[in-house]
Design a protein around this motif. Sequence first.
Motif, PDB file in Angstrom:
ATOM      1  N   LYS A 100      48.301  51.650  44.449  1.00 48.94           N
ATOM      2  CA  LYS A 100      47.055  50.828  44.870  1.00 48.94           C
ATOM      3  C   LYS A 100      47.358  49.392  44.962  1.00 48.94           C
ATOM      4  CE  LYS A 100      42.843  50.795  46.440  1.00 48.94           C
ATOM      5  NZ  LYS A 100      41.589  50.975  45.611  1.00 48.94           N
ATOM      6  N   GLY A 107      41.417  52.073  50.517  1.00 49.08           N
ATOM      7  CA  GLY A 107      42.144  50.631  50.580  1.00 49.08           C
ATOM      8  C   GLY A 107      43.695  50.898  50.750  1.00 49.08           C
ATOM      9  N   GLU A 108      44.263  49.874  50.457  1.00 49.91           N
ATOM     10  CA  GLU A 108      45.954  49.791  50.771  1.00 49.91           C
ATOM     11  C   GLU A 108      46.489  50.227  49.564  1.00 49.91           C
ATOM     12  OE1 GLU A 108      47.058  46.500  53.382  1.00 49.91           O
ATOM     13  OE2 GLU A 108      48.588  45.950  51.538  1.00 49.91           O
ATOM     14  N   ASP A 142      47.286  52.464  54.524  1.00 49.48           N
ATOM     15  CA  ASP A 142      45.742  52.187  54.363  1.00 49.48           C
ATOM     16  C   ASP A 142      44.910  53.289  55.279  1.00 49.48           C
ATOM     17  OD1 ASP A 142      46.536  51.279  56.902  1.00 49.48           O
ATOM     18  OD2 ASP A 142      44.937  49.611  56.556  1.00 49.48           O
ATOM     19  N   ARG A 145      38.428  47.343  53.736  1.00 50.81           N
ATOM     20  CA  ARG A 145      38.314  48.566  53.267  1.00 50.81           C
ATOM     21  C   ARG A 145      36.989  48.846  53.308  1.00 50.81           C
ATOM     22  NH1 ARG A 145      37.330  48.717  47.532  1.00 50.81           N
ATOM     23  NH2 ARG A 145      36.919  46.815  46.509  1.00 50.81           N
ATOM     24  N   SER A 162      41.307  58.329  46.245  1.00 47.69           N
ATOM     25  CA  SER A 162      42.318  57.225  45.445  1.00 47.69           C
ATOM     26  C   SER A 162      43.150  57.897  44.302  1.00 47.69           C
ATOM     27  CB  SER A 162      41.473  56.027  44.843  1.00 47.69           C
ATOM     28  OG  SER A 162      40.990  55.445  45.897  1.00 47.69           O
ATOM     29  N   GLU A 220      33.124  52.751  52.015  1.00 49.17           N
ATOM     30  CA  GLU A 220      34.308  52.200  51.450  1.00 49.17           C
ATOM     31  C   GLU A 220      35.527  53.322  51.499  1.00 49.17           C
ATOM     32  OE1 GLU A 220      35.493  50.805  47.124  1.00 49.17           O
ATOM     33  OE2 GLU A 220      33.634  51.141  47.352  1.00 49.17           O
TER      34      GLU A 220
END
Length: 421
Positions: free
Chosen positions: A134, A393-394, A106, A143, A124, A390
């Motif tokens: 994702k 994310g993971e 992440d 996130r 991403s 933002e």
Amino acid sequence: MYRFEKTDVKNIDAFAVENGIFQQTSYWASFRSFMKPDAFIGFDENGNTVLTCLMLRLPVYLTPYSVGYITRGFVCDYTNRELVSEFTDYLKAYCSKKHVAYVIFDPFCDYRIDFEELSDNNISSFFESLGFEKNTVGVLQPRTNYRLLLDPKNDITAERKKMYSDFTVHLKNDIKFSHDRGVTLEVCKGEDLDRGVRIFYDLLVETTEKKGFGRRNLDYYRSFADSLKDFVSIYLYKYDYEKDKAYTDEILKQARLRLKTLTDEHEDPNTTEQKRLRLEPKIREANKQIDATVRRIEISKKYENCPYLSASFFIKMGNKAYNFYGANSAALRELKLTANYADMLDDSLDGKVSSFNMGGTLRLDTENIKDDKMYELYQYKKQYGGEFVEMPGEFFLVLNRKMFKLLNGKLNYFRRIIYRR
């Protein structure tokens, strides 16, 4: 071309500390010592360090497999996509050799700022092109992050003035109001750190029980603070009842004097009917102020033992500072006071820190952000004049699909273990 090698975990500290990613240091590895640390370092053609990575591996008992966790990603310049791509290939080869079933990743980097993507070829999509998948369910780290940018090259006095000028008028008034009403700061560090953690935890228990949030046990926060003790301070805000009483008594006195002046004028035979009509709303407002002030005095009497109102874990490392964990007492809301980050921000101005990170806000799980459960917190943080960030994310990097389906899909293995420690 870049060169990567496995290294002793302490060898990654200099680069990770400079870049302020504390979850990518030997200090973090010490904190999460139930996992095996694998540390990697990357060099450019001139021998300069350009990337470091701490991967913690959780063994899958009675098997040769493990699950890797790269908390907050590699430490590197993510705009250097050649570097990220080459290290990903290196990491895949290493994990396959070491029977790592999958890696959780992440990265602490920007995907969107104030809801705008940074480029057409977003980060991403880039990670997905490298084979990362994702994850949107049960992620381990928030996130989103509300961030204030600071200029470490600027004169500290000038930077402080600029920083405060970006605060909203409402926030500035709240800060002054809190000081006037007797909110005082106490900072625990060094040998006093454990006492601060205990006070923080008492407030955290109160906060989580009221709001229904989860929390770790006291030993978790003690271990966290002890492992990162060179970088952690606990900021405690305490209530001074006597100072608040003196301040509020003076407000009540002035309000009563104003009411008497208005009433005397209203009852004066020489006052015209037209002027009496104009005075009546002012009299009602003065009475409302008096009633509210009397109620405030009654409430504050409950807290004359000067309790702690709020506590925060402040982390300062390299070019980043963080408000990482926070907890508030019910007294803070009942007394109509507001916790703020001004002191932590002020202490971030050290000629090194370039960003103050307030942490997660907005879940981004609704079409309209006003329906987001964290919208009120987002509105509060906006008053500091920073930016809403933002992160990508993971992601999962899957090396063994069969084991991934079993461990992550059926057993939820990593999360069940990690949340017990």
